[in-house]
Write a protein that holds these residues in place. Structure first.
Motif, PDB file in Angstrom:
ATOM      1  N   GLU A 109      47.912  51.611 -45.658  1.00 28.29           N
ATOM      2  CA  GLU A 109      46.574  51.017 -45.709  1.00 28.29           C
ATOM      3  C   GLU A 109      45.966  51.265 -47.084  1.00 28.29           C
ATOM      4  O   GLU A 109      46.238  52.290 -47.708  1.00 28.29           O
ATOM      5  CB  GLU A 109      45.661  51.701 -44.678  1.00 28.29           C
ATOM      6  N   CYS A 110      45.099  50.375 -47.531  1.00 28.24           N
ATOM      7  CA  CYS A 110      44.391  50.633 -48.774  1.00 28.24           C
ATOM      8  C   CYS A 110      43.535  51.891 -48.593  1.00 28.24           C
ATOM      9  O   CYS A 110      42.983  52.125 -47.519  1.00 28.24           O
ATOM     10  CB  CYS A 110      43.494  49.452 -49.144  1.00 28.24           C
ATOM     11  N   LEU A 111      43.483  52.686 -49.635  1.00 31.09           N
ATOM     12  CA  LEU A 111      42.662  53.894 -49.612  1.00 31.09           C
ATOM     13  C   LEU A 111      41.475  53.618 -50.529  1.00 31.09           C
ATOM     14  O   LEU A 111      41.649  53.444 -51.735  1.00 31.09           O
ATOM     15  CB  LEU A 111      43.486  55.083 -50.116  1.00 31.09           C
ATOM     16  N   SER A 159      49.543  46.773 -56.301  1.00 27.62           N
ATOM     17  CA  SER A 159      50.436  45.836 -55.626  1.00 27.62           C
ATOM     18  C   SER A 159      49.690  45.122 -54.500  1.00 27.62           C
ATOM     19  O   SER A 159      50.090  44.057 -54.059  1.00 27.62           O
ATOM     20  CB  SER A 159      51.658  46.575 -55.076  1.00 27.62           C
ATOM     21  N   CYS A 160      48.585  45.718 -54.046  1.00 21.73           N
ATOM     22  CA  CYS A 160      47.825  45.130 -52.943  1.00 21.73           C
ATOM     23  C   CYS A 160      46.754  44.159 -53.439  1.00 21.73           C
ATOM     24  O   CYS A 160      46.139  43.448 -52.651  1.00 21.73           O
ATOM     25  CB  CYS A 160      47.167  46.233 -52.117  1.00 21.73           C
ATOM     26  N   GLY A 161      46.504  44.164 -54.749  1.00 15.35           N
ATOM     27  CA  GLY A 161      45.487  43.270 -55.306  1.00 15.35           C
ATOM     28  C   GLY A 161      44.061  43.670 -54.951  1.00 15.35           C
ATOM     29  O   GLY A 161      43.132  42.883 -55.098  1.00 15.35           O
ATOM     30  N   GLY A 166      38.216  48.771 -54.744  1.00  9.34           N
ATOM     31  CA  GLY A 166      38.193  50.228 -54.891  1.00  9.34           C
ATOM     32  C   GLY A 166      39.412  50.941 -54.339  1.00  9.34           C
ATOM     33  O   GLY A 166      39.382  52.151 -54.129  1.00  9.34           O
ATOM     34  N   CYS A 167      40.524  50.203 -54.129  1.00  7.15           N
ATOM     35  CA  CYS A 167      41.719  50.861 -53.589  1.00  7.15           C
ATOM     36  C   CYS A 167      42.309  51.830 -54.612  1.00  7.15           C
ATOM     37  O   CYS A 167      42.458  51.505 -55.785  1.00  7.15           O
ATOM     38  CB  CYS A 167      42.787  49.838 -53.187  1.00  7.15           C
ATOM     39  N   VAL A 168      42.625  53.047 -54.141  1.00  6.69           N
ATOM     40  CA  VAL A 168      43.300  54.039 -54.991  1.00  6.69           C
ATOM     41  C   VAL A 168      44.524  54.608 -54.275  1.00  6.69           C
ATOM     42  O   VAL A 168      44.980  55.703 -54.589  1.00  6.69           O
ATOM     43  CB  VAL A 168      42.347  55.195 -55.408  1.00  6.69           C
ATOM     44  N   ARG A 171      50.408  54.631 -53.303  1.00  2.00           N
ATOM     45  CA  ARG A 171      51.570  53.789 -53.003  1.00  2.00           C
ATOM     46  C   ARG A 171      51.334  52.346 -53.428  1.00  2.00           C
ATOM     47  O   ARG A 171      52.271  51.560 -53.508  1.00  2.00           O
ATOM     48  CB  ARG A 171      51.877  53.846 -51.506  1.00  2.00           C
ATOM     49  N   HIS A 172      50.088  51.990 -53.672  1.00  2.37           N
ATOM     50  CA  HIS A 172      49.777  50.630 -54.126  1.00  2.37           C
ATOM     51  C   HIS A 172      49.661  50.570 -55.648  1.00  2.37           C
ATOM     52  O   HIS A 172      49.408  49.510 -56.202  1.00  2.37           O
ATOM     53  CB  HIS A 172      48.451  50.143 -53.511  1.00  2.37           C
ATOM     54  N   LEU A 173      49.798  51.724 -56.282  1.00  4.45           N
ATOM     55  CA  LEU A 173      49.571  51.775 -57.728  1.00  4.45           C
ATOM     56  C   LEU A 173      50.866  51.942 -58.507  1.00  4.45           C
ATOM     57  O   LEU A 173      51.764  52.661 -58.082  1.00  4.45           O
ATOM     58  CB  LEU A 173      48.631  52.941 -58.062  1.00  4.45           C
TER      59      LEU A 173
END
Ligand SMILES: [Zn+2]
Ligand SMILES: [Zn+2]
Ligand SMILES: [Zn+2]
Length: 246
Positions: A109-111, A159-161, A166-168, A171-173
């Motif tokens: 999930e986005c954090l 990667s999640c766009g 405010g996603c940090v 795993r998406h970075l």
């Protein structure tokens, strides 16, 4: 005249010439002060290495090396600040703690950054450890989770766009060059602001950097650094573009 007892010294050892005990005045002074007529200067005590009191610390506790009270300079500073040589006292920073405790975050999930986020671009902001300059929270998380960027041009990409939300999530970075980072545009579509324009290759973060560097670098240098035209840099300088960004 009485010749001084010292071989090779032709000075007068007579009391009228201030000599004493068979020596000329100069040699007598040396004997009186140093106990030896041939010693010119006091010999410094040999340097004695004092190890820091902290068991595993091999640093010098000598005053000449900044040590104090048996500790090396670093451990003495800790004693002074926290009373314990092993405790590093830092000013509390919930934002930095958040990065530390979430760099191994293992949800997909986005954090969402729970602290200060920029009103315009939506990215979280944090003061960088050490330099204290304001950087995006996603960049700070990317450093904590994946190490320093491979080059100065690399930016933390999502990667999640959802950088603008405010996603940090570590795993998406990932580190990407501005060219690779097309999926992480802050502004999209029909907007005539900033990244949607012809200098679209720049991110909000880079424009801020350029503004900081603009007085110490030529337009050409900055254009090369960020792979854009000098016109693009000039427009940033004169606020023809990115004027909305503060
Ligand atoms: Zn003499
Ligand atoms: Zn020490
Ligand atoms: Zn995300």
């Amino acid at each position: 005249m009485k010749k001084c007892l010292i071989d090779g010294c032709d000075r007068d050892a007579d009391s009228k010439a201030h000599g004493k005990k068979g020596y000329c005045s100069a040699h007598y002074q040396r004997i009186r002060i140093y106990g030896d007529a041939m010693t010119y200067k006091k010999i410094a005590k040999p340097f004695e290495f004092k190890k820091c009191l902290v068991e595993d610390c091999e640093r010098s506790a000598n005053r000449t090396n900044g040590g104090k009270r048996g500790y090396c300079s670093m451990h003495y500073l800790r004693v002074k600040r926290s009373g314990d040589p092993l405790v590093v006292k830092q000013t509390p920073s919930p934002a930095k703690d958040f990065i530390e405790t979430h760099k191994d975050y293992d949800s997909d999930e986005c954090l969402i950054w729970p602290f200060h986020r920029d009103k315009k671009d939506g990215y979280g902001r944090i003061h960088e450890s050490g330099t204290e300059r304001l950087i995006t929270a996603s960049r700070a998380m990317c450093i904590a989770a994946h190490g320093e960027p491979p080059t100065q041009r690399h930016e933390s990409a999502h990667s999640c766009g959802k950088g603008h939300e405010g996603c940090v999530n570590p795993r998406h970075l990932y580190w990407a060059t501005p060219e690779e980072n097309q999926g992480d545009r802050v502004l999209h579509g029909t907007s005539n602001r900033g990244e949607a324009q012809w200098n679209h290759k720049l991110t909000v973060e880079q424009v801020r950097e350029i503004r900081k560097l603009i007085d110490s670098h030529t337009l050409r240098e900055l254009a090369d650094m960020y792979s854009v035209s000098t016109r693009a840099i000039h427009s940033i300088k004169t606020r023809k573009t990115w004027a909305w960004l503060d």
